[in-house]
Design a protein around this motif. Structure first.
Motif, PDB file in Angstrom:
ATOM      1  N   VAL A 627      40.280  32.135  43.631  1.00 47.75           N
ATOM      2  CA  VAL A 627      39.828  31.117  42.686  1.00 47.75           C
ATOM      3  C   VAL A 627      39.997  31.557  41.239  1.00 47.75           C
ATOM      4  N   GLY A 628      39.969  30.572  40.354  1.00 48.28           N
ATOM      5  CA  GLY A 628      40.092  30.831  38.929  1.00 48.28           C
ATOM      6  C   GLY A 628      38.748  31.190  38.314  1.00 48.28           C
ATOM      7  N   ALA A 629      38.768  31.515  37.030  1.00 46.66           N
ATOM      8  CA  ALA A 629      37.588  32.045  36.356  1.00 46.66           C
ATOM      9  C   ALA A 629      36.422  31.062  36.366  1.00 46.66           C
ATOM     10  N   ASP A 630      36.702  29.767  36.177  1.00 46.91           N
ATOM     11  CA  ASP A 630      35.617  28.791  36.021  1.00 46.91           C
ATOM     12  C   ASP A 630      35.198  28.125  37.320  1.00 46.91           C
ATOM     13  N   ARG A 643      28.431  39.157  37.987  1.00 46.04           N
ATOM     14  CA  ARG A 643      29.123  38.182  37.145  1.00 46.04           C
ATOM     15  C   ARG A 643      30.158  37.424  37.947  1.00 46.04           C
ATOM     16  N   ALA A 644      30.642  36.310  37.380  1.00 47.81           N
ATOM     17  CA  ALA A 644      31.777  35.595  37.962  1.00 47.81           C
ATOM     18  C   ALA A 644      33.052  36.227  37.414  1.00 47.81           C
ATOM     19  N   PHE A 645      34.226  35.679  37.801  1.00 45.47           N
ATOM     20  CA  PHE A 645      35.472  36.218  37.258  1.00 45.47           C
ATOM     21  C   PHE A 645      35.585  35.874  35.786  1.00 45.47           C
ATOM     22  N   GLY A 646      36.308  36.710  35.047  1.00 46.26           N
ATOM     23  CA  GLY A 646      36.460  36.448  33.630  1.00 46.26           C
ATOM     24  C   GLY A 646      37.859  36.799  33.156  1.00 46.26           C
ATOM     25  N   PRO A 647      38.084  36.643  31.874  1.00 46.06           N
ATOM     26  CA  PRO A 647      39.425  36.931  31.320  1.00 46.06           C
ATOM     27  C   PRO A 647      39.808  38.406  31.485  1.00 46.06           C
ATOM     28  N   SER A 648      38.801  39.264  31.710  1.00 37.45           N
ATOM     29  CA  SER A 648      39.123  40.682  31.840  1.00 37.45           C
ATOM     30  C   SER A 648      39.792  40.990  33.174  1.00 37.45           C
ATOM     31  N   ASP A 649      39.672  40.045  34.147  1.00 39.20           N
ATOM     32  CA  ASP A 649      40.295  40.293  35.440  1.00 39.20           C
ATOM     33  C   ASP A 649      41.733  39.823  35.383  1.00 39.20           C
ATOM     34  N   ALA A 650      42.662  40.781  35.461  1.00 35.71           N
ATOM     35  CA  ALA A 650      44.079  40.434  35.359  1.00 35.71           C
ATOM     36  C   ALA A 650      44.840  41.212  36.410  1.00 35.71           C
ATOM     37  N   VAL A 651      46.143  40.927  36.474  1.00 35.28           N
ATOM     38  CA  VAL A 651      46.977  41.567  37.492  1.00 35.28           C
ATOM     39  C   VAL A 651      46.874  43.084  37.410  1.00 35.28           C
ATOM     40  N   GLU A 652      46.800  43.639  36.163  1.00 35.14           N
ATOM     41  CA  GLU A 652      46.855  45.087  36.010  1.00 35.14           C
ATOM     42  C   GLU A 652      45.512  45.751  36.298  1.00 35.14           C
ATOM     43  N   THR A 653      44.388  45.011  36.125  1.00 36.36           N
ATOM     44  CA  THR A 653      43.084  45.661  36.267  1.00 36.36           C
ATOM     45  C   THR A 653      42.736  45.808  37.748  1.00 36.36           C
ATOM     46  N   ARG A 686      45.539  48.779  52.969  1.00 31.32           N
ATOM     47  CA  ARG A 686      44.649  47.635  52.806  1.00 31.32           C
ATOM     48  C   ARG A 686      44.243  47.517  51.347  1.00 31.32           C
ATOM     49  N   PRO A 687      44.392  46.293  50.771  1.00 33.83           N
ATOM     50  CA  PRO A 687      43.954  46.139  49.379  1.00 33.83           C
ATOM     51  C   PRO A 687      42.427  46.272  49.296  1.00 33.83           C
ATOM     52  N   SER A 688      41.957  46.961  48.269  1.00 37.76           N
ATOM     53  CA  SER A 688      40.523  47.197  48.123  1.00 37.76           C
ATOM     54  C   SER A 688      39.974  46.347  46.976  1.00 37.76           C
ATOM     55  N   PHE A 689      38.765  45.846  47.144  1.00 39.69           N
ATOM     56  CA  PHE A 689      38.145  44.996  46.139  1.00 39.69           C
ATOM     57  C   PHE A 689      36.759  45.532  45.795  1.00 39.69           C
ATOM     58  N   GLU A 690      36.460  45.507  44.507  1.00 33.11           N
ATOM     59  CA  GLU A 690      35.122  45.891  44.099  1.00 33.11           C
ATOM     60  C   GLU A 690      34.303  44.624  43.890  1.00 33.11           C
ATOM     61  N   VAL A 691      33.104  44.580  44.486  1.00 29.32           N
ATOM     62  CA  VAL A 691      32.254  43.397  44.349  1.00 29.32           C
ATOM     63  C   VAL A 691      31.625  43.413  42.962  1.00 29.32           C
ATOM     64  N   VAL A 692      31.860  42.326  42.195  1.00 23.54           N
ATOM     65  CA  VAL A 692      31.293  42.274  40.846  1.00 23.54           C
ATOM     66  C   VAL A 692      30.177  41.241  40.727  1.00 23.54           C
ATOM     67  N   GLY A 693      30.024  40.409  41.772  1.00 22.43           N
ATOM     68  CA  GLY A 693      28.975  39.397  41.675  1.00 22.43           C
ATOM     69  C   GLY A 693      28.627  38.815  43.035  1.00 22.43           C
ATOM     70  N   ILE A 715      42.269  34.565  41.426  1.00 18.01           N
ATOM     71  CA  ILE A 715      43.652  34.084  41.499  1.00 18.01           C
ATOM     72  C   ILE A 715      44.485  34.732  40.393  1.00 18.01           C
ATOM     73  N   ALA A 716      43.793  35.134  39.315  1.00 17.58           N
ATOM     74  CA  ALA A 716      44.503  35.742  38.186  1.00 17.58           C
ATOM     75  C   ALA A 716      44.998  37.141  38.512  1.00 17.58           C
TER      76      ALA A 716
END
Lengths: 899, 116
Positions: A627-630, A643-653, A686-693, A715-716
């Protein structure tokens, strides 16, 4: 009337008909022979002729007597019965209306539901030798399926090809997949139901073209590029105006040109009952149409349905046994390379099965079968009540007409004559009711299909008037009519007319057992209607629960689904394009928030899989969305912590995820979920994800589901944006006004993209549509049943009062006051009600389990519903009984006793 | 109601049996049947057209006789009636029943006081 009489005259041979001329000629011959004989005996011609004429007598009389022998005479007698019955019925319009209406409702509702059941379940396909067809499925022995699933997808392309080479049980095999295509060349999305069919599809089914040719094996070879398309007859008629030169024309499917090679015959809708198709292309065209989403080259993409035509002499069981034998080889050879050890073991352990498919395959069957059977049960109950009511009405009439029958017998009518006329009368009532029922049935079944059809969808069913069932229902109703309609004649003919005709004398037609029968009928009516009322209340409560259910988000959101496949945008340029599109949509006036998402909640699509924690794959399925940020802002889903997703979440981060409460509760126990991490199973590594919210639980696929563990990824952060995405829009502007402006905004960023709209509200409505329909119908049946039962009760009680007039008069003369009389009458009805209600509650409790699977948030033995149903029926019943009871209490004793 | 029972002393249903019997000998036209009945009964039964014609229609309707227009020996046209197989069977059944009844009635009528 005059015309009918003339017709009858002709029938009886009194007109100038063929029979009359023949008789005249024969009489002439008779006369001539008679004269000759007399002359031979020595008479003069004049004397012989005179004598012969005397012997023959009146020719008209002979004609009349002859006419009385023919069928015409019977018709004439019948006609007079019909006329007499019509006069009798016209004098009792209330009786006629009640009888006809109850009959029509009873038989009509029954036939309508059965029509649907029959169309969905029992009708065989309109193809050659449907009895030879079997549906081939994969039995996974309860193990999960891994990979990409499509609607009704049962096989992969590799399975289908292996089946074709390995199986020997079939004279021919056919495969098909379904899809929704865009028929528009440039403009707005024009959805069409598409079929991908194997080359042998039409040949195997024995379908012959209506125009042009159908697809053949020669059309279907991998890499066929741009083969021809076959239109369904309906699509040719409605979408191409029945253009006689359609063959050879080029049409576009998902913006790709295809040449029309032929039109299928009108009766052919495919092999899936409840669904039709607009156009069919060979399987090999799938990559061209689906583009990047193609399932053809994936060994784990389940998108085909397979049927086989059995070789002569083979049975489905033999074919199944044969398939079981070849299964290990087939699954070994087609194992997807991406499967891990567990998935591979499950895959290898699967078995192919064959089941008879003469009636086609259908998702409606599994979806609505219970509903339809339940409704059928409901209509059967309504029919029963109808019959009971008819019997009651007829018995009531019988008692009223005892004197009339006695009079007719006294003045010389034969028993047969009276019986015949009563039979005609009963049949007339039954005939009128059944005819009305027939009309009602057709209307009702079509309305039902409409009610069950999803918004924007189509259910195509061949609704045939089912004569077997209608005949059954009618026979039952006619039987009730005739049986109880004849009773006055039967009873009266057994009594002495003189006695029955005495003033004030009871006609003797309503004996003690007849009243007992009427009481029993009323009790059974009350019982059955109580069952229906309980059902109605259960469904109503279930529906209320469903509509009040907390979705976890605000449903007033519009989803604009866009297909990036059809633009010239390369996959890696999609992300910036998508961001640009969302920016533009956000700027549209009236739009409060907008967010991109891979899946629309409750939209019917799912993305699920397993997760691993610290290297260990966890049990249970997790549902994902990208999903997208909003996204959470648009849906008003509260973020509970983090928190929800924000502009700081990008392909490189580093990859981040937001999970819901159920996910956190299940997998992230011990400590704050925010900050923990999980891996998505499937990739390597396996891709790893950190839970932020953590967000609130929301519904994912269905309103009825419990809290599913859901993980949202950004999605970003996905370098390869899926080609089919949706923009969720929160706005107060109605969809009709909003859609053009949003489309304009999207087209501004991505020219040529196709956009289709849906609302989450709509999805919710669609998900509870069957519940709504069930509530509506059971309410209708319940109301009907109560109405009929109450009328029955009222009738019996009124009769009781009439019968006991003298007794009541005596009681009042001896000092009983109005209250006592009223209570006496009410006690009688109360007893009937109590008996009926008890019986009904027992019946309802016994039958409730059939509704168990269809109810939400209410048990089938819900005490409140049972109590309410009994209460409603009891109070309405007492109200109906109160009227005659009051009449009884207001009797003038002097008048009552004199009668 | 057939006029046969009104205008004749014939027992109801007997006329049909007599017509069938007459036709069992040979196919015949209407007048011939009536004349033959009178002749064989030695003038006891005078069957008129008003009785005969309804009986023909009744028997034809029930499939016991069939009719056909043919030339007569005197070069006239007449409707000839003939027995059908069903008619033959019906005649046999009628005759048997009749004989049983007549036998019984005769025995009763001729019974002497000693027998009673």
């Amino acid at each position: 009337m005059r015309i009918v009489n003339r017709v009858l005259d002709v029938l009886r041979g009194r007109g100038r008909g063929q029979g009359a001329a023949d008789l005249d000629e024969e009489l002439d011959a008779f006369f001539a022979a008679s004269v000759e004989a007399k002359m031979a005996a020595g008479a003069t011609r004049a004397a012989a002729e005179r004598q012969a004429r005397i012997e023959i007598g009146s020719r008209a009389a002979v004609r009349d007597w002859v006419a009385d022998v023919g069928v015409g005479a019977r018709v004439a007698a019948l006609w007079s019965d019909v006329r007499f019955s019509a006069r009798v019925l016209r004098r009792a319009p209330a009786f006629l209306v009640v009888a006809v209406v109850t009959l029509a409702l009873g038989t009509g509702a029954n036939a309508a539901i059965f029509q649907l059941l029959d169309a969905v379940r029992f009708q065989t396909l309109p193809v050659e030798q449907p009895g030879e067809l079997v549906s081939i499925a994969v039995d996974r022995h309860g193990k999960p399926r891994v990979g990409m699933g499509f609607r009704r997808g049962i096989h992969t392309v590799s399975l289908w090809e292996a089946l074709r080479t390995e199986s020997q049980a079939f004279a021919s095999l056919l495969a098909w997949g379904t899809d929704t295509w865009d028929l528009s060349a440039t403009g707005a999305f024009q959805p069409a139901q598409g079929l991908y069919v194997s080359g042998g599809y039409f040949d195997a089914l024995g379908v012959r073209p209506y125009a042009g040719r159908l697809l053949t094996a020669a059309d279907d070879h991998w890499g066929c590029g741009n083969p021809g398309v076959v239109l369904s007859h309906a699509a040719w008629q409605t979408r191409y105006g029945a253009d006689p030169r359609v063959v050879g024309r080029t049409i576009t499917l998902n913006r790709r040109p295809f040449e029309v090679v032929g039109v299928a015959p009108p009766e052919f809708f495919g092999v899936e009952v409840g669904r039709s198709f607009d156009a069919a292309v060979p399987l090999c065209a799938e990559p061209l149409i689906r583009g990047a989403r193609t399932a053809t080259r994936r060994k784990d993409a389940w998108w085909l349905d397979v049927m086989g035509r059995l070789k002569p002499g083979w049975t489905a069981e033999q074919a199944s046994a044969h398939l079981a034998v070849i299964s290990p080889g087939v699954f070994d050879a087609t194992l997807p390379a991406t499967y891990d050890a567990e998935a591979a073991a499950n895959y290898r352990g699967s078995t192919l099965t064959a089941t008879p498919a003469a009636t086609g395959v259908s998702t409606l069957r599994t979806q609505y079968a219970t509903h339809l059977w339940l409704l059928f049960g409901g209509t059967a109950l309504v029919l029963l009540i109808t019959c009971a009511n008819l019997a009651n009405l007829m018995l009531a009439r019988a008692s009223a007409r005892g004197r009339e029958v006695a009079l007719r017998l006294a003045i010389g009518a034969s028993r047969g004559c009276v019986l015949g006329q009563m039979l005609v009368e009963s049949l007339m009532i039954a005939g009128a009711g059944v005819a009305a029922g027939l009309v009602l049935a057709n209307w009702l079944s079509r309305t039902l299909v409409l009610l069950l059809t999803p918004e924007g969808g189509r259910i195509v069913l061949d609704l045939q008037s089912d004569w077997r069932l209608f005949a059954f229902g009618s026979a039952l109703a006619v039987g009730a009519c005739v049986l109880f309609g004849l009773s006055p004649a039967l009873r009266a003919s057994g009594t002495n007319p003189g006695q029955a005709l005495q003033p004030g004398g009871r006609s003797g037609t309503e004996s003690r057992e007849a009243l007992g029968l009427r009481r029993a009928l009323v009790v059974s009516q009350i019982a059955i209607s109580l069952v229906l009322v309980v059902a109605a209340l259960l469904f109503a409560r279930s529906l209320r629960n469903l509509t009040a259910v907390d979705l976890g988000f605000q449903p007033g959101v519009v989803a604009a689904t866009i297909d990036l496949n059809r633009t010239a945008v390369p996959p890696d340029a999609r992300l910036p394009l998508l961001e640009q599109i969302v920016e533009r949509v956000r700027a549209v006036p009236g739009v409060r928030h907008a967010a991109e998402t891979f899946l629309v909640p409750l939209g019917g699509s799912e993305w699920n899989g397993r997760i691993a924690l610290r290297g260990t794959v966890q049990d249970g399925v997790v549902y994902f969305n990208s999903v997208g940020a909003d996204y959470f802002t648009v849906l008003n889903t509260p973020v509970l912590s983090g928190r929800a997703f924000g502009p700081s979440d990008a392909v490189e981060t580093p990859k981040v995820a937001v999970v819901n409460e159920a996910f956190a509760k299940r997998y992230l126990r011990g400590g704050d979920p925010v900050g923990q991490s999980f891996e998505m199973d499937g990739g390597n590594p396996r891709p790893s994800f950190e839970v932020v919210g953590v967000v609130r639980d929301t519904k994912y696929l269905d309103v009825r589901e419990g809290a599913l563990p859901i993980a949202y990824v950004s999605i970003a952060q996905d370098p390869r944006v899926p080609p089919l995405v949706a923009i969720l829009v929160q706005s107060d502007t109605p969809l009709a006004a909003l859609a053009p402006t949003v489309t304009a905004a999207i087209s501004g960023a991505a020219p040529g993209v196709s956009v289709s709209y849906s609302t989450i509200d709509g999805s919710v409505r669609a998900l509870v549509r069957t519940d709504r329909v069930m509530t509506l119908l059971t309410m209708f049946f319940g109301l009907l049943a109560v109405l009929i039962a109450v009328v029955g009760l009222y009738g019996v009680m009124s009769y009781m009062v009439t019968r006991r007039r003298a007794e009541i008069g005596i009681r009042m003369a001896l000092g009983a006051d109005q209250r006592t009389v009223r209570r006496m009458m009410l006690r009688e009805s109360g007893l009937l009600l109590l008996l009926g209600a008890t019986l009904g509650l027992l019946l309802a409790a016994a039958g409730a389990r059939y509704a168990e699977g269809l109810l939400y948030g209410v048990t089938p033995w819900d005490p409140a519903s049972f109590a309410l149903a009994a209460g409603v029926l009891g109070s309405v019943g007492l109200l109906a009984a109160w009227v005659p009871a009051r009449r009884a209490s207001r009797l003038d004793p002097t008048i009552a006793m004199r009668d | 109601m057939s006029p046969a029972d009104r205008s004749n002393a014939l027992v109801q249903g007997t006329l049909d049996m007599l017509i069938l019997k007459t036709l069992a000998l040979e196919p015949m036209h209407g007048y011939g049947i009536g004349a033959r009945l009178t002749q064989i009964s030695r003038g006891v039964f005078q069957v008129n057209a008003g009785s005969l014609f309804p009986a023909f229609r009744r028997l034809e309707r029930d499939g016991l006789i069939k009719a056909e227009w043919r030339g007569t020996e005197n070069n006239r046209r007449a409707k000839y009636y003939a027995l059908t197989p069903r008619g033959r069977a019906a005649l046999k059944a009628h005759t048997d029943a009749w004989e049983t009844q007549v036998g019984a009635i005769t025995r009763i009528l001729k019974a002497t006081p000693g027998e009673l």
